[in-house]
Enzyme design. Structure first.
Site, PDB file in Angstrom:
ATOM      1  N   SER A  37       0.821  -1.211   0.000  1.00 56.89           N
ATOM      2  CA  SER A  37       0.000   0.000   0.000  1.00 56.89           C
ATOM      3  C   SER A  37       0.856   1.263   0.000  1.00 56.89           C
ATOM      4  O   SER A  37       1.716   1.449   0.867  1.00 56.89           O
ATOM      5  CB  SER A  37      -0.914   0.020   1.234  1.00 56.89           C
ATOM      6  OG  SER A  37      -1.832  -1.034   1.194  1.00 56.89           O
ATOM      7  N   HIS A  68      -3.557   0.690  -4.544  1.00 51.72           N
ATOM      8  CA  HIS A  68      -2.975  -0.400  -5.342  1.00 51.72           C
ATOM      9  C   HIS A  68      -3.404  -0.199  -6.792  1.00 51.72           C
ATOM     10  O   HIS A  68      -4.589  -0.289  -7.121  1.00 51.72           O
ATOM     11  CB  HIS A  68      -3.458  -1.766  -4.836  1.00 51.72           C
ATOM     12  CG  HIS A  68      -2.888  -2.154  -3.498  1.00 51.72           C
ATOM     13  ND1 HIS A  68      -1.982  -3.185  -3.353  1.00 51.72           N
ATOM     14  CD2 HIS A  68      -3.081  -1.641  -2.265  1.00 51.72           C
ATOM     15  CE1 HIS A  68      -1.659  -3.295  -2.070  1.00 51.72           C
ATOM     16  NE2 HIS A  68      -2.324  -2.378  -1.389  1.00 51.72           N
ATOM     17  N   HIS A  90      -5.490  -9.678  -1.405  1.00 50.71           N
ATOM     18  CA  HIS A  90      -5.595  -9.964   0.020  1.00 50.71           C
ATOM     19  C   HIS A  90      -6.767 -10.910   0.293  1.00 50.71           C
ATOM     20  O   HIS A  90      -7.746 -10.927  -0.452  1.00 50.71           O
ATOM     21  CB  HIS A  90      -5.816  -8.675   0.818  1.00 50.71           C
ATOM     22  CG  HIS A  90      -4.846  -7.585   0.512  1.00 50.71           C
ATOM     23  ND1 HIS A  90      -4.956  -6.790  -0.611  1.00 50.71           N
ATOM     24  CD2 HIS A  90      -3.744  -7.140   1.184  1.00 50.71           C
ATOM     25  CE1 HIS A  90      -3.962  -5.900  -0.624  1.00 50.71           C
ATOM     26  NE2 HIS A  90      -3.225  -6.109   0.443  1.00 50.71           N
ATOM     27  N   TYR A  92      -8.977 -10.500   2.499  1.00 55.46           N
ATOM     28  CA  TYR A  92     -10.209  -9.756   2.787  1.00 55.46           C
ATOM     29  C   TYR A  92     -10.948  -9.292   1.530  1.00 55.46           C
ATOM     30  O   TYR A  92     -12.089  -8.838   1.611  1.00 55.46           O
ATOM     31  CB  TYR A  92      -9.932  -8.565   3.710  1.00 55.46           C
ATOM     32  CG  TYR A  92      -8.978  -7.526   3.176  1.00 55.46           C
ATOM     33  CD1 TYR A  92      -9.359  -6.619   2.189  1.00 55.46           C
ATOM     34  CD2 TYR A  92      -7.688  -7.409   3.690  1.00 55.46           C
ATOM     35  CE1 TYR A  92      -8.488  -5.661   1.714  1.00 55.46           C
ATOM     36  CE2 TYR A  92      -6.809  -6.450   3.224  1.00 55.46           C
ATOM     37  CZ  TYR A  92      -7.218  -5.585   2.242  1.00 55.46           C
ATOM     38  OH  TYR A  92      -6.336  -4.623   1.769  1.00 55.46           O
ATOM     39  N   GLU A  93     -10.303  -9.417   0.361  1.00 51.29           N
ATOM     40  CA  GLU A  93     -10.999  -9.067  -0.875  1.00 51.29           C
ATOM     41  C   GLU A  93     -11.942 -10.178  -1.336  1.00 51.29           C
ATOM     42  O   GLU A  93     -12.709  -9.987  -2.283  1.00 51.29           O
ATOM     43  CB  GLU A  93      -9.983  -8.752  -1.971  1.00 51.29           C
ATOM     44  CG  GLU A  93      -9.174  -7.487  -1.702  1.00 51.29           C
ATOM     45  CD  GLU A  93      -8.109  -7.227  -2.752  1.00 51.29           C
ATOM     46  OE1 GLU A  93      -8.447  -6.685  -3.818  1.00 51.29           O
ATOM     47  OE2 GLU A  93      -6.938  -7.587  -2.495  1.00 51.29           O
ATOM     48  N   ALA A 120       2.891  -2.345   3.967  1.00 48.61           N
ATOM     49  CA  ALA A 120       2.648  -1.374   5.029  1.00 48.61           C
ATOM     50  C   ALA A 120       2.180  -2.146   6.252  1.00 48.61           C
ATOM     51  O   ALA A 120       1.359  -3.063   6.131  1.00 48.61           O
ATOM     52  CB  ALA A 120       1.589  -0.364   4.595  1.00 48.61           C
ATOM     53  N   MET A 223      -1.693  -7.381   6.762  1.00 50.16           N
ATOM     54  CA  MET A 223      -2.722  -8.226   6.147  1.00 50.16           C
ATOM     55  C   MET A 223      -2.259  -8.850   4.835  1.00 50.16           C
ATOM     56  O   MET A 223      -3.080  -9.193   3.983  1.00 50.16           O
ATOM     57  CB  MET A 223      -3.994  -7.390   5.896  1.00 50.16           C
ATOM     58  CG  MET A 223      -4.530  -6.684   7.126  1.00 50.16           C
ATOM     59  SD  MET A 223      -5.902  -5.575   6.730  1.00 50.16           S
ATOM     60  CE  MET A 223      -6.087  -4.694   8.295  1.00 50.16           C
ATOM     61  N   SER A 224      -0.941  -9.011   4.652  1.00 52.25           N
ATOM     62  CA  SER A 224      -0.449  -9.495   3.353  1.00 52.25           C
ATOM     63  C   SER A 224       0.883 -10.222   3.514  1.00 52.25           C
ATOM     64  O   SER A 224       1.290 -10.564   4.620  1.00 52.25           O
ATOM     65  CB  SER A 224      -0.287  -8.308   2.383  1.00 52.25           C
ATOM     66  OG  SER A 224       0.788  -7.478   2.811  1.00 52.25           O
ATOM     67  N   ASN A 247       1.903   2.996  10.925  1.00 50.96           N
ATOM     68  CA  ASN A 247       1.137   3.446  12.093  1.00 50.96           C
ATOM     69  C   ASN A 247       1.592   2.647  13.302  1.00 50.96           C
ATOM     70  O   ASN A 247       2.117   1.535  13.163  1.00 50.96           O
ATOM     71  CB  ASN A 247      -0.380   3.278  11.875  1.00 50.96           C
ATOM     72  CG  ASN A 247      -0.779   1.837  11.650  1.00 50.96           C
ATOM     73  OD1 ASN A 247      -0.503   1.266  10.591  1.00 50.96           O
ATOM     74  ND2 ASN A 247      -1.399   1.222  12.644  1.00 50.96           N
ATOM     75  N   HIS A 261      -6.610   3.729   7.096  1.00 49.80           N
ATOM     76  CA  HIS A 261      -5.898   3.452   5.851  1.00 49.80           C
ATOM     77  C   HIS A 261      -5.266   4.710   5.261  1.00 49.80           C
ATOM     78  O   HIS A 261      -4.232   4.641   4.601  1.00 49.80           O
ATOM     79  CB  HIS A 261      -6.866   2.814   4.843  1.00 49.80           C
ATOM     80  CG  HIS A 261      -6.189   2.239   3.637  1.00 49.80           C
ATOM     81  ND1 HIS A 261      -5.232   1.258   3.717  1.00 49.80           N
ATOM     82  CD2 HIS A 261      -6.322   2.516   2.309  1.00 49.80           C
ATOM     83  CE1 HIS A 261      -4.803   0.946   2.500  1.00 49.80           C
ATOM     84  NE2 HIS A 261      -5.448   1.684   1.633  1.00 49.80           N
TER      85      HIS A 261
END
Length: 293
Positions: A37, A68, A90, A92-93, A120, A223-224, A247, A261
């Site tokens: 990201s 992306h 990902h 979550y997609e 990220a 998440m990746s 973060n 995000h």
């Protein structure tokens, strides 16, 4: 030729996609780069670009995440033939885990032997600061604990062995090389190394979850990446990975901070130039140090 089903990740289908790409370009990449990201600018460093939108590549998934770009870019970086994913996929997609890692298998069939991944991540290590770059030395695969592993299902020996080792998932020579490059570039103040933990997302972590992951030994959470690493190692490719700490994970119930995000993308933009320089210099040194067999 190509599957219209939700699957589309057999050896034959991956090879058909790789053959289609190789028919469109003369570039034969040895290095594959995956941009996280806000870090898609890495692809802009490539010279003599040949660009494919994901939607135009047979059998390829589509990126749905803001930040992306959704492009596969072939070109040369410091004279080395590379292929770069501007945008990844990902869990979550909604894609099956085998589908989100399909591009890594296609990398292998294109001739790639070293994969560089960026992401990220939220910082769990309290010594980390926003903007730090963490060299990944290991990972914790939380979805894997629940049986969600990209190698689940029938194993095709043409890709790799049934039970691949993961104790050496992240190439130690490349880690050391990257640390040396970072010191030479003057990045010592914000270059770290640590353990990355992957969760499924898309919701950010609770305070209790962050505390638990930190106690388990994770320095950063995202998440990746981990699913791609597992498939790359299954295919026998060398792996190097970087996390940009975008973060600080919220660990205190009295904190007013909230993960979002937009903060992730903004930090990526601020630190992207240094990260791009680190990766491009590393690619040059891989050549000079004859790390390739």
């Amino acid at each position: 030729m190509f599957s219209e089903t939700n699957k589309g990740y057999t050896y034959e289908e991956c090879k058909a996609t790789a053959d289609w790409l190789m028919a469109q370009t003369d570039i034969r990449p040895r290095i594959g780069i995956v941009c996280g990201s806000g870090l898609g600018g890495l692809a802009n460093l490539l010279k003599d670009q040949v660009v494919f939108n994901y939607r135009d590549i047979p059998n390829f998934p589509q990126s749905t995440v803001h930040g992306h770009a959704g492009r596969l870019v072939f070109g040369t970086l410091k004279g080395r033939p590379c292929v770069c994913m501007q945008g990844r996929f990902h869990l979550y997609e909604g894609y099956p885990i085998q589908k989100i890692t399909l591009p890594i298998r296609i990398f292998k069939l294109l001739g790639v032997d070293t994969v560089i991944l960026t992401n990220a991540a939220g910082g769990l290590n309290q010594d980390f600061k926003v903007g730090d770059i963490m060299i990944m030395k290991d990972h914790i695969n939380m979805p894997g604990f629940a049986g969600n592993n990209p190698l689940s299902g029938p194993n095709d020996e043409r890709f790799g062995t049934r039970f691949p080792c993961m104790s050496d998932a992240y190439d130690r020579e490349l880690q050391q090389l990257a640390m040396e490059v970072g010191q030479e570039l003057g990045y010592g103040d914000f270059l770290r190394e640590g353990v990355y933990c992957v969760l499924s997302g898309p919701s950010f972590e609770t305070i209790a979850e962050c505390r638990m992951l930190h106690r388990l030994g994770a320095d950063a959470v995202g998440m990746s990446t981990v699913h791609e690493v597992i498939v790359a190692r299954h295919c026998g490719m060398r792996v190097f990975a970087l996390s940009l700490i975008t973060n600080q994970a919220v660990m205190d119930y009295d904190s007013e901070e909230k993960a979002n995000h937009e903060e992730v993308l903004q930090t990526g933009k601020q630190r992207s130039e240094q990260l791009e320089r680190l990766v491009s210099t590393l690619v040059t040194r891989i050549e000079h140090n004859n790390i390739y067999a």
